[in-house]
Design an enzyme around this catalytic site. Structure first.
Site, PDB file in Angstrom:
ATOM      1  N   GLU A   1      -2.636  -2.509   0.928  1.00 10.08           N
ATOM      2  CA  GLU A   1      -1.391  -2.549   0.461  1.00 10.08           C
ATOM      3  C   GLU A   1      -1.293  -1.683  -0.815  1.00 10.08           C
ATOM      4  O   GLU A   1      -2.108  -1.884  -1.811  1.00 10.08           O
ATOM      5  CB  GLU A   1      -1.021  -3.946   0.133  1.00 10.08           C
TER       6      GLU A   1
ATOM      7  N   GLU B   1       7.487  -2.990  -7.328  1.00  9.06           N
ATOM      8  CA  GLU B   1       8.088  -4.335  -7.259  1.00  9.06           C
ATOM      9  C   GLU B   1       8.496  -4.867  -8.620  1.00  9.06           C
ATOM     10  O   GLU B   1       8.338  -4.336  -9.718  1.00  9.06           O
ATOM     11  CB  GLU B   1       6.779  -5.236  -7.040  1.00  9.06           C
TER      12      GLU B   1
END
Length: 204
Positions: free
Chosen positions: A113, A118
């Site tokens: 990932e 974020e």
């Protein structure tokens, strides 16, 4: 570096055909509170808008949207970027990220990932992180952060090749990981990935 453009979506009037919408509740592996719906992603003034709403739907107390290019567009190496402004609200978790295209066959975290961007709650921190499967079978992660003015538009990007992944905000590098020769069991990052955009509500 001279980049060759291979794909883009500028959201001029509509959401392009290369996006697939994931739907449903169930926590999404993080005890999240939202039900993902296609209807929560719209285009306004030639910009994609993902809206998290306080509404009861499908047994959840909130709705939002999660969209991905899985099965439509995948990428191995290059520069991946998006120009994004964030809500900066308590309880929401927006992300621009990528998962290994083989996740359906080998699962996570073995697929790898790459979190390009974020941001959590009202924090001014932007996080750039990778997750992968270590040699002992456990999840490994390595991340960095920076603090732009999150509610303004910024270009969030990674530059990814066989040797490293580097994170940028508006062209300024703030994090890097060495992946050459699969060092530290990072061989996942030598394979194809697809892109995701979403806003989660709550969760851990």
């Amino acid at each position: 570096q001279n980049w060759q453009l291979v794909w883009q979506d500028e959201f001029r009037g509509s959401i392009g055909p290369d996006w697939v919408f994931e739907t449903g509740a169930g926590g999404w592996g993080n005890n999240e509170l939202q039900y993902y719906r296609r209807e929560n992603a719209t285009v306004e003034n030639d910009a994609l808008v993902i809206t998290a709403r306080r509404e009861d739907f499908g047994g959840a107390r909130y709705t939002s949207a999660r969209m991905k290019t899985q099965g439509r567009k995948s990428f191995k190496f290059g520069r991946i970027e998006a120009r994004i402004a964030l809500p900066g609200k308590q309880g929401v978790w927006p992300a621009f990220w990528a998962l290994g295209s083989n996740i359906g066959s080998i699962g996570w975290p073995a697929s790898g990932e790459i979190d390009i961007m974020e941001q959590i709650n009202t924090s001014s921190e932007i996080l750039g992180t990778v997750h992968w499967q270590a040699s002992d079978g456990n999840r490994a992660m390595y991340g960095g952060s920076t603090t732009p003015s999150i509610t303004d538009y910024h270009v969030y990007a990674v530059e990814w090749n066989a040797e490293s992944i580097r994170w940028f905000v508006d062209g300024r590098q703030f994090h890097v990981i060495d992946i050459r020769s699969g060092v530290g069991s990072t061989e996942e990052f030598q394979r194809d990935f697809f892109l995701l955009l979403n806003i989660a509500v709550g969760g851990n």
